[in-house]
Design an enzyme around this catalytic site. Structure first.
Site, PDB file in Angstrom:
ATOM      1  N   GLU A 146      43.349  84.903  18.091  1.00 28.40           N
ATOM      2  CA  GLU A 146      43.255  86.389  18.475  1.00 28.40           C
ATOM      3  C   GLU A 146      42.150  86.990  19.349  1.00 28.40           C
ATOM      4  O   GLU A 146      42.380  87.975  19.864  1.00 28.40           O
ATOM      5  CB  GLU A 146      43.341  87.026  16.819  1.00 28.40           C
ATOM      6  CG  GLU A 146      44.011  88.426  16.950  1.00 28.40           C
ATOM      7  CD  GLU A 146      45.358  88.623  17.435  1.00 28.40           C
ATOM      8  OE1 GLU A 146      45.913  87.584  17.403  1.00 28.40           O
ATOM      9  OE2 GLU A 146      46.040  89.694  17.834  1.00 28.40           O
ATOM     10  N   HIS A 156      48.734  90.692  26.300  1.00 32.19           N
ATOM     11  CA  HIS A 156      48.194  90.110  24.905  1.00 32.19           C
ATOM     12  C   HIS A 156      48.624  88.713  24.866  1.00 32.19           C
ATOM     13  O   HIS A 156      47.814  87.537  24.450  1.00 32.19           O
ATOM     14  CB  HIS A 156      48.580  90.869  23.850  1.00 32.19           C
ATOM     15  CG  HIS A 156      48.072  90.435  22.460  1.00 32.19           C
ATOM     16  ND1 HIS A 156      47.174  91.195  21.711  1.00 32.19           N
ATOM     17  CD2 HIS A 156      48.561  89.786  21.518  1.00 32.19           C
ATOM     18  CE1 HIS A 156      46.883  90.224  20.676  1.00 32.19           C
ATOM     19  NE2 HIS A 156      47.756  89.594  20.454  1.00 32.19           N
ATOM     20  N   GLU A 157      49.817  88.441  24.801  1.00 32.73           N
ATOM     21  CA  GLU A 157      50.319  87.006  24.583  1.00 32.73           C
ATOM     22  C   GLU A 157      49.793  86.087  25.688  1.00 32.73           C
ATOM     23  O   GLU A 157      49.544  84.835  25.350  1.00 32.73           O
ATOM     24  CB  GLU A 157      52.014  86.732  24.425  1.00 32.73           C
ATOM     25  CG  GLU A 157      52.537  87.633  23.492  1.00 32.73           C
ATOM     26  CD  GLU A 157      52.055  87.412  21.846  1.00 32.73           C
ATOM     27  OE1 GLU A 157      51.407  86.159  21.763  1.00 32.73           O
ATOM     28  OE2 GLU A 157      52.199  88.371  21.024  1.00 32.73           O
ATOM     29  N   HIS A 190      46.482  84.676  24.391  1.00 30.41           N
ATOM     30  CA  HIS A 190      46.791  83.433  23.667  1.00 30.41           C
ATOM     31  C   HIS A 190      47.084  82.437  24.412  1.00 30.41           C
ATOM     32  O   HIS A 190      46.800  81.199  24.097  1.00 30.41           O
ATOM     33  CB  HIS A 190      48.138  83.686  22.514  1.00 30.41           C
ATOM     34  CG  HIS A 190      47.701  84.501  21.383  1.00 30.41           C
ATOM     35  ND1 HIS A 190      46.762  84.352  20.520  1.00 30.41           N
ATOM     36  CD2 HIS A 190      48.189  85.988  21.079  1.00 30.41           C
ATOM     37  CE1 HIS A 190      46.712  85.215  19.532  1.00 30.41           C
ATOM     38  NE2 HIS A 190      47.481  86.336  19.801  1.00 30.41           N
TER      39      HIS A 190
END
Ligand code: CO
Length: 497
Positions: free
Chosen positions: A290, A260-261, A264
């Site tokens: 996001e 997930h990160e 980003h």
């Protein structure tokens, strides 16, 4: 000449913000606890300097003069973003800014222990003060910019977004998702799941995470992975710092957090280098940010093709476990683990199908309080009612798993929650668009070929920075206006087909 002065000023602000970001990362990752007080002092001085520069009256003069200069479309977009930032930074009286920041600090510090103690009675007056000041802020911004009060707060995270539009999007999700959730849960009840049994060494988890990060395109020349209590993506585009935390009994949580990160991080690393230190070179909005992490995590990494690619690496990382528990370490089982849908209390633990209902609830509540239709004292009751309706769960008397679970309100981030779900909607639209553009995508992912996917995202999203408005960015990247259709199709395709 004025445009040049303006960009030089922005470059100096950007340099100080760079230092602030790295020092903030250091505080969360490296700093010994004894350094806390002195660090808080140093960071507040630095932030004060940045604020003083951002509100420097010369910026207003340069802006007016620069508008008369011949500029390229990119420079005009930069001017628009600089003006937007300047108008927001100068819209509030200094004493209100200071009151808000100290109320938030007090409330957030108290929240840590009050949440653990389920102490709503102790928390309520502090939160009331935060919301009282946020109402003042909302009114001031609303008058200055001629937009609705809640919208004025949301605007700092989601430029140009209006609650009238959020209402329509979220109503569609609130009406559709509860029955879909029911069907998904009934269907998943018939599946057999094998939970991998640990312990899983932290070092092995870290190596696996870094291997997968590199595979999907994280640039380790311009970024790092470290450990912190709360996972985040920080740093600056040339030096992105992502963090995770490890659980020895369960590797799956940290691994997906890292991916997930990384979503980003890839966005940050590919923001337009020509405008590195200018507002137009920054991420478009929190929702778009996001969308990139959720695209990576939800659309790509939790899907079966990615699990076909990743499972051999997972088996290698935990070789003895994989030999002893063969049924747990298959692509099919890992995909099932990573797409489990459950009605739960906690937003951050929620799956992608129930998540929008957690967000819609917070949006309804914070908007009602900002607009004066509800008071802080009403929040627990409102929370309970919404949870009953959305997920058939009672939070009566359970504040710590209810309205006290998030740091957002205590820290003054009112108007932020919609961005999570706007991001999920954008991610689903991008996924449909990229599948049309790259018909071989699933096979490519299963083989670990992420270049075509990354190139597509880079061209349509990452390299655009803030050149376009959010709506224009979504329309040009996906061919459609922001809506809920793609997301709902995704849910039906993945969970009910
Ligand atoms: Co995120």
């Amino acid at each position: 000449v004025s445009y040049r002065d303006l960009t030089a000023h922005m470059r100096r602000i950007s340099s100080l913000s760079h230092v602030s970001a790295i020092v903030g990362w250091d505080e969360a990752v490296m700093m010994p606890t004894g350094g806390g007080e002195a660090r808080a002092q140093a960071m507040s001085t630095l932030d004060g300097q940045i604020h003083a520069m951002a509100t420097d009256p010369r910026v207003g003069d340069w802006l007016q003069a620069a508008k008369r200069e011949p500029l390229t479309p990119e420079q005009q977009a930069n001017l628009r973003e600089i003006e937007r930032g300047y108008r927001r930074a100068t819209a509030l009286p200094q004493d209100l800014v200071e009151a808000i920041s100290s109320a938030q600090l007090r409330c957030q510090q108290a929240w840590r222990s009050q949440r653990a103690d389920n102490d709503w009675a102790g928390h309520e007056p502090l939160l009331e003060e935060v919301f009282r000041l946020k109402r003042e802020e909302a009114s001031a911004l609303s008058e200055r910019f001629g937009i609705a009060r809640y919208d004025a707060l949301m605007d700092s995270f989601e430029p140009g977004m209006q609650s009238a539009r959020v209402d329509v999007l979220f109503s569609a999700l609130e009406q559709t998702l509860p029955s879909l959730i029911e069907q998904v849960i009934a269907r998943q009840a018939r599946e057999t799941l094998y939970k991998p049994q640990g312990p899983f060494e932290t070092a092995a988890q870290r190596d696996l995470g870094m291997r997968l990060m590199a595979s999907i395109g994280f640039d380790f020349e311009h970024g790092r992975l470290d450990t912190s209590h709360h996972p985040f993506c920080g740093g600056v585009p040339d030096d992105v710092r992502i963090t995770t935390r490890y659980n020895e009994h369960d590797f799956t949580e940290s691994l997906m957090g890292v991916l997930h990160e990384t979503g980003h991080a890839k966005y940050e690393q590919h923001l337009p280098s020509d405008f590195r230190d200018q507002p137009v070179g920054m991420a478009r909005s929190m929702g778009v940010h996001e969308s990139q992490s959720l695209f990576q995590e939800m659309q790509i990494c939790r899907g079966r093709p990615f699990m076909e690619f990743a499972t051999p690496m997972v088996r290698e990382a935990f070789a003895t476990h994989a030999v002893a528990q063969p049924l747990a370490f298959t692509p099919e089982n890992l995909t099932r683990l990573y797409t489990r849908v459950e009605r739960g209390f906690i937003r951050v633990d929620a799956d992608e199908v129930t998540y929008p209902l957690h967000v819609a609830l917070r949006y309804r509540v914070e908007k009602a309080v900002i607009e004066g239709q509800a008071e802080v004292a009403d929040i627990p009751e409102l929370w309970h009612e919404h949870m009953q309706r959305a997920l058939a769960l009672s939070t009566a008397g359970n504040f710590k798993d209810g309205c006290m679970q998030d740091v957002h309100w205590p820290s003054g981030a009112v108007g932020y929650f919609p961005s999570y779900t706007l991001g999920a909607l954008i991610a689903a639209q991008l996924f449909e668009a990229v599948h049309t553009a790259l018909p071989e995508l699933n096979a490519q992912i299963a083989r670990g070929e992420f270049e075509p996917l990354n190139a597509w995202l880079d061209t349509r999203v990452w390299s655009k920075g803030s050149l376009l408005s959010t709506d224009a960015l979504i329309e040009s990247a996906t061919g459609h206006a922001l809506g809920t259709d793609a997301f709902l199709r995704h849910v039906k395709r993945r969970y009910l087909a």
